[in-house]
Design an enzyme around this catalytic site. Structure first.
Site, PDB file in Angstrom:
ATOM      1  N   ASN A   1       0.796  -1.215   0.000  1.00 44.43           N
ATOM      2  CA  ASN A   1       0.000   0.000   0.000  1.00 44.43           C
ATOM      3  C   ASN A   1       0.834   1.272   0.000  1.00 44.43           C
ATOM      4  OD1 ASN A   1       0.677  -0.751   2.813  1.00 44.43           O
ATOM      5  ND2 ASN A   1      -0.491   1.091   3.350  1.00 44.43           N
ATOM      6  N   TYR A   2       2.155   1.178   0.068  1.00 44.93           N
ATOM      7  CA  TYR A   2       2.983   2.388   0.075  1.00 44.93           C
ATOM      8  C   TYR A   2       2.914   3.073  -1.292  1.00 44.93           C
ATOM      9  CZ  TYR A   2       5.233   0.951   4.487  1.00 44.93           C
ATOM     10  OH  TYR A   2       5.506   0.587   5.788  1.00 44.93           O
ATOM     11  N   SER A   3       2.505   4.330  -1.274  1.00 50.35           N
ATOM     12  CA  SER A   3       2.386   5.126  -2.503  1.00 50.35           C
ATOM     13  C   SER A   3       1.591   4.387  -3.580  1.00 50.35           C
ATOM     14  CB  SER A   3       3.778   5.506  -3.044  1.00 50.35           C
ATOM     15  OG  SER A   3       4.468   6.317  -2.135  1.00 50.35           O
ATOM     16  N   ASP A   4       0.502   3.759  -3.152  1.00 55.73           N
ATOM     17  CA  ASP A   4      -0.386   3.045  -4.088  1.00 55.73           C
ATOM     18  C   ASP A   4       0.356   2.006  -4.919  1.00 55.73           C
ATOM     19  OD1 ASP A   4      -2.574   4.559  -3.238  1.00 55.73           O
ATOM     20  OD2 ASP A   4      -2.230   6.110  -4.736  1.00 55.73           O
ATOM     21  N   GLY A   5       1.334   1.346  -4.310  1.00 54.25           N
ATOM     22  CA  GLY A   5       2.081   0.306  -5.005  1.00 54.25           C
ATOM     23  C   GLY A   5       3.347   0.792  -5.682  1.00 54.25           C
TER      24      GLY A   5
END
Length: 338
Positions: free
Chosen positions: A57-61
């Site tokens: 989920n970091y920076s939307d992948g």
């Protein structure tokens, strides 16, 4: 920075510094583009680090994608850790620790990272809606398939760690070898129960936020508006959910007093406050590795100084006293092997 330790009750060797990549990507408040991310990874590996942590989920992948491209051609020299739990879609099965979500999340992480296996796959948070037996059986299946080498967790309580290990033991499955807890001079509650439970149940501690959101690096002052380039400043500027409560929790009289003492020690030693805070936490009993999350190569270099600094005993005692909190039992000694 060439010190390596074993993660928990395993044979996995990791560097004491772990490169956290929550800042990689341009979505949200991160703001570290691909060119700088590659430079950071190059500098980290060049300094002897081998451990990189990310999450789906970091920076939307984007974080996983950038890590995958940055380590291409040297994948076998890197221990990659990633995590699953938080939403990766709009559906009811697009989050949590169910077999349905974890299976899809793992495949998505493998695709974004451009690899055929994850070295350390972690539950990002506890899922009260899914039986722990289902979660542990699913993770064991990943290990048996060869897509995951080791498993861990993040932000579990002491009782949740015990439940997970018992579930794995009952099924004859793969146990957890790591926990990601928040730990720093201003957040020491894990010393009371969580770190002792980790040691008893074979988990190494991979600690996050060792600089207390930048407080221990001297980035904030009492009564002053947070710098717009600081993490708290960026979150407040975007009116991010929970940002004000998070800022208030970090920027109070106690935490700023601890930061002031860190600053005094740093001045006496002729080093940075960040180096002092990192040097303190990396030598705490039960700590295996410490996550640093630089947005620039300069920040990385400053953080790495904390992994070669040995604090004099009298200064450790000063920091211990300044950061004391109710409910803690004194912890002494150094245990860097988890």
């Amino acid at each position: 920075m060439t010190t390596y330790t074993t993660m928990g009750r395993s044979g996995l060797k990791v560097s004491q510094a772990c490169l956290g990549t929550m800042n990689f990507g341009t979505a949200g408040v991160a703001g570290c583009d691909e060119a700088e991310a590659v430079r950071i990874v190059d500098a980290f590996l060049g300094a002897g680090g081998n451990f990189i942590d990310t999450a789906g989920n970091y920076s939307d992948g984007q974080s996983e994608e950038l890590v995958g491209r940055a380590v291409k051609g040297r994948r076998d020299a890197v221990v990659i850790a990633t995590k699953a739990f938080f939403p990766q879609g709009p559906g009811p099965n697009d989050r949590g620790l169910s077999r349905a979500h974890l299976t899809r999340a793992l495949e998505a992480s493998l695709r974004r990272l451009g690899t055929d296996h994850i070295d350390l796959y972690q539950c990002h948070a506890w899922d009260a809606a899914t039986p722990i037996e289902e979660t542990m059986a699913t993770l064991d299946g990943f290990v048996r398939s060869g897509k995951v080498r080791y498993i861990g967790c993040s932000n579990f309580t002491a009782s949740q760690i015990v439940e997970a290990q018992w579930a794995a033991q009952r099924a004859g499955g793969t146990p957890l070898i790591s926990l990601q807890p928040q730990y720093s001079l201003i957040k020491r509650s894990v010393e009371a129960e969580i770190l002792p439970v980790c040691r008893r149940h074979g988990l190494g501690a991979l600690v996050w936020s060792p600089l207390g959101g930048g407080v221990l690096a001297g980035r904030y002052a009492a009564g002053a508006i947070p710098d717009g380039d600081s993490r708290i400043g960026r979150l407040l500027a975007l009116a991010a959910p929970g940002a004000r409560a998070w800022a208030d929790d970090l920027l109070n009289a106690r935490t700023l007093a601890v930061a002031a003492e860190v600053g005094k020690v740093a001045d006496e030693l002729g080093v940075t406050s960040a180096a002092v805070a990192l040097a303190w936490v990396r030598r705490r009993p039960g700590v295996t590795s410490v996550i640093i999350g630089p947005r620039t190569v300069a920040q990385l270099e400053g953080n790495l100084a904390g992994f070669v600094l040995d604090l004099p005993a009298e200064m450790v005692a000063r920091l211990d006293e300044a950061s004391w909190a109710d409910g803690l039992t004194p912890v002494t000694g150094t245990l860097a092997t988890g």
